[in-house]
Design a protein around this motif. Structure first.
Motif, mmCIF file in Angstrom:
data_model
loop_
_atom_site.group_PDB
_atom_site.id
_atom_site.type_symbol
_atom_site.label_atom_id
_atom_site.label_comp_id
_atom_site.label_asym_id
_atom_site.label_seq_id
_atom_site.Cartn_x
_atom_site.Cartn_y
_atom_site.Cartn_z
ATOM 1 N N VAL A 1 0.841 -1.196 0.000
ATOM 2 C CA VAL A 1 0.000 0.000 0.000
ATOM 3 C C VAL A 1 0.877 1.246 0.000
ATOM 4 N N THR A 2 1.934 1.227 0.789
ATOM 5 C CA THR A 2 2.855 2.365 0.839
ATOM 6 C C THR A 2 3.555 2.549 -0.500
ATOM 7 N N ALA A 3 3.936 1.456 -1.154
ATOM 8 C CA ALA A 3 4.553 1.564 -2.482
ATOM 9 C C ALA A 3 3.584 2.226 -3.461
ATOM 10 N N TYR A 4 2.325 1.864 -3.373
ATOM 11 C CA TYR A 4 1.311 2.488 -4.226
ATOM 12 C C TYR A 4 1.181 3.979 -3.906
ATOM 13 N N LEU A 5 1.146 4.314 -2.619
ATOM 14 C CA LEU A 5 1.050 5.717 -2.224
ATOM 15 C C LEU A 5 2.253 6.513 -2.703
ATOM 16 N N LEU A 6 3.433 5.900 -2.659
ATOM 17 C CA LEU A 6 4.627 6.544 -3.203
ATOM 18 C C LEU A 6 4.421 6.833 -4.686
ATOM 19 N N GLY A 7 3.889 5.862 -5.413
ATOM 20 C CA GLY A 7 3.632 6.064 -6.833
ATOM 21 C C GLY A 7 2.651 7.198 -7.091
ATOM 22 N N LEU A 8 1.612 7.275 -6.269
ATOM 23 C CA LEU A 8 0.663 8.382 -6.408
ATOM 24 C C LEU A 8 1.353 9.724 -6.184
ATOM 25 N N ALA A 9 2.157 9.792 -5.130
ATOM 26 C CA ALA A 9 2.850 11.039 -4.819
ATOM 27 C C ALA A 9 3.802 11.438 -5.946
ATOM 28 N N VAL A 10 4.541 10.471 -6.459
ATOM 29 C CA VAL A 10 5.479 10.759 -7.549
ATOM 30 C C VAL A 10 4.708 11.181 -8.801
ATOM 31 N N GLY A 11 3.594 10.518 -9.054
ATOM 32 C CA GLY A 11 2.759 10.897 -10.190
ATOM 33 C C GLY A 11 2.236 12.322 -10.081
ATOM 34 N N ARG A 12 2.131 12.802 -8.870
ATOM 35 C CA ARG A 12 1.666 14.178 -8.636
ATOM 36 C C ARG A 12 2.825 15.159 -8.524
#
Length: 81
Positions: A44-55
């Motif tokens: 879940v944290t890896a996914y959240l990292l991806g969201l943050a980087v995407g933003r």
């Protein structure tokens, strides 16, 4: 299939340059989160990292912040026991 082969295939499927996939950064983050919080928090944290980087977040800075958060959670948990 090796990890490198998987990353290349997944990147191709998602139209992402393999050079934009910091595998060791994500693996280290997932390890730190899994060891310092609860294991399901790692993906879940890896996914959240991806969201943050995407933003627009810097991958290393965001990963460092999440690693610090997990470490502080572990320290907080150990202080309670």
């Amino acid at each position: 299939m090796t990890l490198d082969e998987w990353v290349k295939a997944a990147c191709a499927k998602l139209d992402i340059a393999p050079s934009d996939a910091p595998v060791s950064l994500v693996l280290n983050l997932a390890r730190d989160v899994a060891h310092n919080t609860v294991r399901p928090a790692a993906p879940v944290t890896a996914y959240l990292l991806g969201l943050a980087v995407g933003r627009g977040a810097d991958p290393r800075e965001a990963a460092d912040a999440l690693t610090a958060l997990a470490a502080s959670q572990a320290k907080s948990d150990s202080d309670e026991h």
